[in-house]
Design a protein around this motif. Structure first.
Motif, PDB file in Angstrom:
ATOM      1  N   LEU A  60       0.737  -1.233   0.149  1.00  0.00           N
ATOM      2  CA  LEU A  60      -0.015   0.021   0.064  1.00  0.00           C
ATOM      3  C   LEU A  60       0.679   1.147  -0.052  1.00  0.00           C
ATOM      4  O   LEU A  60       0.644   2.230  -0.424  1.00  0.00           O
ATOM      5  N   THR A  61       1.867   1.419   0.764  1.00  0.00           N
ATOM      6  CA  THR A  61       2.979   2.553   0.810  1.00  0.00           C
ATOM      7  C   THR A  61       3.380   2.570  -0.492  1.00  0.00           C
ATOM      8  O   THR A  61       3.520   3.804  -0.994  1.00  0.00           O
TER       9      THR A  61
ATOM     10  N   GLY B  76       2.120   1.707  -3.530  1.00  0.00           N
ATOM     11  CA  GLY B  76       0.949   1.976  -4.173  1.00  0.00           C
ATOM     12  C   GLY B  76       0.684   3.730  -4.320  1.00  0.00           C
ATOM     13  O   GLY B  76       0.450   4.375  -5.152  1.00  0.00           O
ATOM     14  N   MET B  77       0.796   4.143  -2.810  1.00  0.00           N
ATOM     15  CA  MET B  77       0.519   5.548  -2.635  1.00  0.00           C
ATOM     16  C   MET B  77       1.784   6.410  -3.128  1.00  0.00           C
ATOM     17  O   MET B  77       1.564   7.515  -3.694  1.00  0.00           O
TER      18      MET B  77
ATOM     19  N   LYS C 170       1.105   6.386  -6.580  1.00  0.00           N
ATOM     20  CA  LYS C 170      -0.177   7.377  -7.112  1.00  0.00           C
ATOM     21  C   LYS C 170       0.119   8.839  -6.773  1.00  0.00           C
ATOM     22  O   LYS C 170      -0.260   9.501  -7.694  1.00  0.00           O
TER      23      LYS C 170
ATOM     24  N   THR D  24      -3.950   0.811  -5.285  1.00  0.00           N
ATOM     25  CA  THR D  24      -4.243   1.188  -3.928  1.00  0.00           C
ATOM     26  C   THR D  24      -5.456   0.834  -3.286  1.00  0.00           C
ATOM     27  O   THR D  24      -5.604   0.721  -2.056  1.00  0.00           O
TER      28      THR D  24
ATOM     29  N   SER E 192      -5.621  -1.379  -0.213  1.00  0.00           N
ATOM     30  CA  SER E 192      -6.282  -1.009   1.123  1.00  0.00           C
ATOM     31  C   SER E 192      -7.327  -1.524   1.649  1.00  0.00           C
ATOM     32  O   SER E 192      -7.663  -1.670   2.715  1.00  0.00           O
TER      33      SER E 192
END
Length: 112
Positions: free
Chosen positions: A23-24, A26-27, A30, A42, A46
């Motif tokens: 997720l990190t 992906g952020m 993004k 994400t 998430s």
């Protein structure tokens, strides 16, 4: 304490930790790198992390209540799933701490 209680906690700690690291990434993709497919990635990760973090909380609380941990330690373990990579370090520390407890409770087996 049964080995299965520790095993459930360990599995969920790794799953939660991996999803949080994904997720990190992906952020970062993004928001910092402006990657096109990162928004969908994400969103999926998430949601998966959120639901599996609930299971992590249940299993970590079960482990802590069976071992009668103080509240401060229990909160420390529960929050480990919210900081990227923290779940790995906390899981390793807890596993090392409990190896002797789990080994003492294991039944003796005869070797052939």
């Amino acid at each position: 304490m049964k080995r299965s209680v520790l095993t459930r906690y360990r599995v969920m700690a790794y799953v939660t930790g991996v999803l949080l690291v994904l997720l990190t990434f992906g952020m970062v993709g993004k928001y910092l790198l402006d990657m096109g497919g990162a928004a969908d990635f994400t969103q999926v990760v998430s949601i998966a992390h959120g639901w599996l973090y609930v299971l992590y909380l249940i299993f970590a609380f079960d482990l802590g209540s069976k071992l009668k941990w103080p509240v401060k330690k229990q909160i420390w373990v529960l929050l480990a799933g919210t900081v990227p990579t923290a779940a790995f370090f906390v899981e390793r520390r807890i596993s090392r701490e409990l190896e002797s407890t789990v080994a003492a409770d294991a039944p003796a087996t005869a070797e052939a």
